[in-house]
Design an enzyme around this catalytic site. Sequence first.
Site, PDB file in Angstrom:
ATOM      1  N   VAL A  14      90.201  49.135  52.508  1.00 34.40           N
ATOM      2  CA  VAL A  14      89.772  47.728  52.469  1.00 34.40           C
ATOM      3  C   VAL A  14      89.975  47.077  53.838  1.00 34.40           C
ATOM      4  O   VAL A  14      89.125  46.305  54.301  1.00 34.40           O
ATOM      5  CB  VAL A  14      90.532  46.948  51.374  1.00 34.40           C
ATOM      6  CG1 VAL A  14      90.054  45.512  51.316  1.00 34.40           C
ATOM      7  CG2 VAL A  14      90.330  47.607  50.014  1.00 34.40           C
ATOM      8  N   ARG A  45     101.081  52.129  59.046  1.00 40.25           N
ATOM      9  CA  ARG A  45     102.158  53.112  58.956  1.00 40.25           C
ATOM     10  C   ARG A  45     102.134  54.018  60.184  1.00 40.25           C
ATOM     11  O   ARG A  45     103.142  54.322  60.772  1.00 40.25           O
ATOM     12  CB  ARG A  45     101.957  53.929  57.678  1.00 40.25           C
ATOM     13  CG  ARG A  45     103.072  54.821  57.286  1.00 40.25           C
ATOM     14  CD  ARG A  45     102.843  55.371  55.898  1.00 40.25           C
ATOM     15  NE  ARG A  45     101.414  55.512  55.592  1.00 40.25           N
ATOM     16  CZ  ARG A  45     100.911  55.655  54.384  1.00 40.25           C
ATOM     17  NH1 ARG A  45     101.716  55.684  53.348  1.00 40.25           N
ATOM     18  NH2 ARG A  45      99.620  55.785  54.192  1.00 40.25           N
ATOM     19  N   LYS A 103      96.923  44.042  43.249  1.00 42.82           N
ATOM     20  CA  LYS A 103      97.178  43.720  41.829  1.00 42.82           C
ATOM     21  C   LYS A 103      98.519  44.284  41.368  1.00 42.82           C
ATOM     22  O   LYS A 103      99.175  43.693  40.511  1.00 42.82           O
ATOM     23  CB  LYS A 103      96.053  44.255  40.937  1.00 42.82           C
ATOM     24  CG  LYS A 103      95.919  45.769  40.915  1.00 42.82           C
ATOM     25  CD  LYS A 103      94.525  46.205  41.188  1.00 42.82           C
ATOM     26  CE  LYS A 103      94.501  47.571  41.815  1.00 42.82           C
ATOM     27  NZ  LYS A 103      93.280  47.868  42.531  1.00 42.82           N
ATOM     28  N   GLU A 127      91.715  36.638  45.391  1.00 41.15           N
ATOM     29  CA  GLU A 127      90.448  36.920  44.700  1.00 41.15           C
ATOM     30  C   GLU A 127      90.180  38.413  44.618  1.00 41.15           C
ATOM     31  O   GLU A 127      89.681  38.925  43.603  1.00 41.15           O
ATOM     32  CB  GLU A 127      89.303  36.220  45.459  1.00 41.15           C
ATOM     33  CG  GLU A 127      87.957  36.319  44.809  1.00 41.15           C
ATOM     34  CD  GLU A 127      87.894  35.592  43.467  1.00 41.15           C
ATOM     35  OE1 GLU A 127      87.883  34.364  43.480  1.00 41.15           O
ATOM     36  OE2 GLU A 127      87.860  36.276  42.429  1.00 41.15           O
ATOM     37  N   VAL A 130      91.426  41.314  41.678  1.00 38.53           N
ATOM     38  CA  VAL A 130      90.801  41.614  40.379  1.00 38.53           C
ATOM     39  C   VAL A 130      89.290  41.699  40.559  1.00 38.53           C
ATOM     40  O   VAL A 130      88.658  40.741  40.988  1.00 38.53           O
ATOM     41  CB  VAL A 130      91.067  40.498  39.344  1.00 38.53           C
ATOM     42  CG1 VAL A 130      90.774  40.985  37.945  1.00 38.53           C
ATOM     43  CG2 VAL A 130      92.457  39.979  39.429  1.00 38.53           C
ATOM     44  N   ILE A 134      83.576  40.186  42.446  1.00 36.42           N
ATOM     45  CA  ILE A 134      83.258  39.179  41.420  1.00 36.42           C
ATOM     46  C   ILE A 134      84.220  37.988  41.571  1.00 36.42           C
ATOM     47  O   ILE A 134      85.439  38.181  41.496  1.00 36.42           O
ATOM     48  CB  ILE A 134      83.409  39.772  39.997  1.00 36.42           C
ATOM     49  CG1 ILE A 134      82.560  41.023  39.852  1.00 36.42           C
ATOM     50  CG2 ILE A 134      83.035  38.739  38.952  1.00 36.42           C
ATOM     51  CD1 ILE A 134      82.800  41.784  38.546  1.00 36.42           C
ATOM     52  N   GLU A 188      91.664  56.047  43.073  1.00 36.66           N
ATOM     53  CA  GLU A 188      92.912  55.744  43.772  1.00 36.66           C
ATOM     54  C   GLU A 188      93.487  57.076  44.244  1.00 36.66           C
ATOM     55  O   GLU A 188      93.102  58.138  43.745  1.00 36.66           O
ATOM     56  CB  GLU A 188      93.921  55.106  42.795  1.00 36.66           C
ATOM     57  CG  GLU A 188      93.508  53.777  42.213  1.00 36.66           C
ATOM     58  CD  GLU A 188      93.932  52.579  43.051  1.00 36.66           C
ATOM     59  OE1 GLU A 188      94.785  52.741  43.931  1.00 36.66           O
ATOM     60  OE2 GLU A 188      93.381  51.494  42.826  1.00 36.66           O
ATOM     61  N   ASP A 199      95.937  50.555  36.119  1.00 36.50           N
ATOM     62  CA  ASP A 199      95.192  49.644  37.001  1.00 36.50           C
ATOM     63  C   ASP A 199      94.533  48.524  36.179  1.00 36.50           C
ATOM     64  O   ASP A 199      94.617  47.344  36.534  1.00 36.50           O
ATOM     65  CB  ASP A 199      94.130  50.473  37.755  1.00 36.50           C
ATOM     66  CG  ASP A 199      93.196  49.627  38.584  1.00 36.50           C
ATOM     67  OD1 ASP A 199      93.484  49.402  39.763  1.00 36.50           O
ATOM     68  OD2 ASP A 199      92.156  49.180  38.039  1.00 36.50           O
ATOM     69  N   LYS A 203      95.280  44.325  36.249  1.00 35.79           N
ATOM     70  CA  LYS A 203      94.235  43.298  36.415  1.00 35.79           C
ATOM     71  C   LYS A 203      94.216  42.361  35.212  1.00 35.79           C
ATOM     72  O   LYS A 203      94.046  41.144  35.357  1.00 35.79           O
ATOM     73  CB  LYS A 203      92.876  43.962  36.605  1.00 35.79           C
ATOM     74  CG  LYS A 203      92.770  44.701  37.929  1.00 35.79           C
ATOM     75  CD  LYS A 203      91.531  45.556  37.955  1.00 35.79           C
ATOM     76  CE  LYS A 203      91.395  46.300  39.265  1.00 35.79           C
ATOM     77  NZ  LYS A 203      90.392  47.368  39.207  1.00 35.79           N
TER      78      LYS A 203
HETATM   79  N1  LIG Z   1      90.043  50.535  47.708  1.00 38.50           N
HETATM   80  C1  LIG Z   1      89.428  49.602  46.960  1.00 38.50           C
HETATM   81  O1  LIG Z   1      88.223  49.674  46.669  1.00 38.50           O
HETATM   82  C2  LIG Z   1      90.200  48.392  46.498  1.00 38.50           C
HETATM   83  C3  LIG Z   1      89.557  47.442  45.693  1.00 38.50           C
HETATM   84  C4  LIG Z   1      90.249  46.288  45.288  1.00 38.50           C
HETATM   85  C5  LIG Z   1      91.576  46.127  45.680  1.00 38.50           C
HETATM   86  N2  LIG Z   1      92.182  47.100  46.429  1.00 38.50           N
HETATM   87  C6  LIG Z   1      93.568  46.867  46.822  1.00 38.50           C
HETATM   88  O2  LIG Z   1      93.621  46.703  48.243  1.00 38.50           O
HETATM   89  C7  LIG Z   1      94.862  47.159  48.739  1.00 38.50           C
HETATM   90  C8  LIG Z   1      94.617  48.207  49.834  1.00 38.50           C
HETATM   91  O3  LIG Z   1      93.940  49.300  49.262  1.00 38.50           O
HETATM   92  P1  LIG Z   1      93.262  50.437  50.182  1.00 38.50           P
HETATM   93  O4  LIG Z   1      92.402  51.219  49.261  1.00 38.50           O
HETATM   94  O5  LIG Z   1      92.685  49.836  51.419  1.00 38.50           O
HETATM   95  O6  LIG Z   1      94.577  51.281  50.558  1.00 38.50           O
HETATM   96  P2  LIG Z   1      94.684  52.445  51.647  1.00 38.50           P
HETATM   97  O7  LIG Z   1      93.351  52.945  52.042  1.00 38.50           O
HETATM   98  O8  LIG Z   1      95.701  53.404  51.146  1.00 38.50           O
HETATM   99  O9  LIG Z   1      95.301  51.704  52.939  1.00 38.50           O
HETATM  100  C9  LIG Z   1      96.647  51.300  53.001  1.00 38.50           C
HETATM  101  C10 LIG Z   1      96.971  50.832  54.413  1.00 38.50           C
HETATM  102  O10 LIG Z   1      98.318  50.381  54.426  1.00 38.50           O
HETATM  103  C11 LIG Z   1      99.029  51.016  55.489  1.00 38.50           C
HETATM  104  N3  LIG Z   1     100.411  51.226  55.071  1.00 38.50           N
HETATM  105  C12 LIG Z   1     100.848  52.002  54.040  1.00 38.50           C
HETATM  106  N4  LIG Z   1     102.198  51.931  53.972  1.00 38.50           N
HETATM  107  C13 LIG Z   1     102.589  51.106  54.970  1.00 38.50           C
HETATM  108  C14 LIG Z   1     103.848  50.639  55.424  1.00 38.50           C
HETATM  109  N5  LIG Z   1     105.004  51.032  54.842  1.00 38.50           N
HETATM  110  N6  LIG Z   1     103.892  49.797  56.482  1.00 38.50           N
HETATM  111  C15 LIG Z   1     102.754  49.413  57.090  1.00 38.50           C
HETATM  112  N7  LIG Z   1     101.509  49.815  56.714  1.00 38.50           N
HETATM  113  C16 LIG Z   1     101.452  50.651  55.665  1.00 38.50           C
HETATM  114  C17 LIG Z   1      98.329  52.329  55.725  1.00 38.50           C
HETATM  115  O11 LIG Z   1      98.586  52.721  57.072  1.00 38.50           O
HETATM  116  P3  LIG Z   1      97.949  54.070  57.719  1.00 38.50           P
HETATM  117  O12 LIG Z   1      96.472  53.760  57.877  1.00 38.50           O
HETATM  118  O13 LIG Z   1      98.644  54.207  59.010  1.00 38.50           O
HETATM  119  O14 LIG Z   1      98.214  55.168  56.735  1.00 38.50           O
HETATM  120  C18 LIG Z   1      96.862  51.935  55.473  1.00 38.50           C
HETATM  121  O15 LIG Z   1      96.306  51.405  56.657  1.00 38.50           O
HETATM  122  C19 LIG Z   1      95.623  47.696  47.525  1.00 38.50           C
HETATM  123  O16 LIG Z   1      96.472  46.691  47.029  1.00 38.50           O
HETATM  124  C20 LIG Z   1      94.513  48.008  46.520  1.00 38.50           C
HETATM  125  O17 LIG Z   1      94.969  47.947  45.175  1.00 38.50           O
HETATM  126  C21 LIG Z   1      91.535  48.204  46.844  1.00 38.50           C
END
Ligand SMILES: NC(=O)c1ccc[n+]([C@@H]2O[C@H](COP(=O)([O-])OP(=O)(O)OC[C@H]3O[C@@H](n4cnc5c(N)ncnc54)[C@H](OP(=O)(O)O)[C@@H]3O)[C@@H](O)[C@H]2O)c1
Length: 416
Positions: A14, A45, A103, A127, A130, A134, A188, A199, A203
């Site tokens: 994201v 990270r 969430k 927003e 969830v 939308i 995920e 999940d 939500k």
């Molecule tokens: N993916 C979707 O379609 C989607 C949809 C709606 C909501 N969300 C929500 O959006 C959020 C992010 O999801 P995502 O899919 O983008 O996750 P992701 O791809 O796993 O990305 C997580 C990011 O957080 C960084 N990170 C992890 N642990 C860390 C720490 N201890 N300190 C600092 N940075 C750290 C990671 O760093 P590195 O890059 O260095 O590993 C990575 O850049 C979540 O809450 C998820 O539930 C996601």
Amino acid sequence: MKPLGIGLLGCGTVGSGLVELLERSRDHLERRTGLSPRLARVLVRDAHKPRAVDRALVTDDPEAFFGSEGLDVVVELIGGVEPARTYVLRALDAGHSVVTANKALLSVHADEIFRRAHRAGVSVGFEASVCGAIPIVRALCGGLIANRISSLVGIVNGTCNFVLTRMIEDGLTLTAALEEARRRGLTEADPSLDLDGTDAMQKLLILASLAFGVHPDPARVRVRGIRELEPEDIRAALEFGCTVRHVASADGAELRVEPAFLPRAHPLAGVRDENNAILVHGDAAGQMIFSGKGAGPLPTAGAVLSDIVEVAARPGPMFVPANGQAPPAPAESRAPHYLRLPIVDRPGMIGLIGTVLGNHGISITRVSASLTTEPGRGNVKILVDAVDESTLSRALEQIARLPVLTGKPVVVRILA
Ligand SMILES: NC(=O)c1ccc[n+]([C@@H]2O[C@H](COP(=O)([O-])OP(=O)(O)OC[C@H]3O[C@@H](n4cnc5c(N)ncnc54)[C@H](OP(=O)(O)O)[C@@H]3O)[C@@H](O)[C@H]2O)c1
């Protein structure tokens, strides 16, 4: 043009979508809002990972991040509870409004986070937590605020919906459909969060808290995933004029996440693939449906960016305080049900089951059997008329004592 410095916590799926969208929509946003959002600092990270962000902005040191100049809004896109919670609270205490898509964090710590934001006089935008693109949070907190919401039911997990759609339309097994979802980047890191309903439950807790102004107890949500469904159940649903969806519902205070059969005319039955949809019932507005893309980098980043603009333009609490009261749950949920009973293939077995159901006042509306000579492979599939769940479980307990069942029955509600 007013500059708006974004401190980005996490730059994965994201976060990268947000970086792309900030570039693409800069002119548009400047014209429409008078704000000029730009990245001020990025905490990840692994600071050495290649990513489409100016290297000088990226750090893996939280002290360097929080000590940065020019942070106006902090955006949390790390996910999970810790360290996201600590960073969000730290940002709020430092007087920054926060935007999050998390969430998992909000479903457990919303109260603490919103109290802290209130104390600091700043906002929390969520927003994107969830149903991705939308705008259901804004609808429940804004456009529908004058309505008493009595119930909501929705498809809120895009992965389960994609898996079920492929099982229904292409005849895939759950494993094969999940593999396709994984190839398309729809799962995920841990797919059990999707498949087992966690999940969707997170939500639902957020939606119910917005709809009713309460923080429901997660332990009271009845949660079932989709792993128990076999291709045979999917075929039976089609044979009985239904489709299968994984639904989250709040009927007053009764919160449930479960697979359900939906008659083909049901407003949620046509929601396919990774799309989400939510039906909301308000006393003034009646029934409304909100649908669209529930996940993915750009749809989610669009919701994040709209929150960034919103909290910057209108600082101050953006959350309905939890001082409401959920409408009472129905005394007992009553619905038609689908039953799949694994049975031995012997004459009179279906009759025995019918007798037990009849003795409990349960009417059978359809029956279909697939009996083979292979031991343990026969199933009888039955639709029963509206029945309350306690009566049905008493009947199933009695059926379990008959010398006919070879496995655990699958029981699925049919939504009206
Ligand atoms: N993916 C979707 O379609 C989607 C949809 C709606 C909501 N969300 C929500 O959006 C959020 C992010 O999801 P995502 O899919 O983008 O996750 P992701 O791809 O796993 O990305 C997580 C990011 O957080 C960084 N990170 C992890 N642990 C860390 C720490 N201890 N300190 C600092 N940075 C750290 C990671 O760093 P590195 O890059 O260095 O590993 C990575 O850049 C979540 O809450 C998820 O539930 C996601």
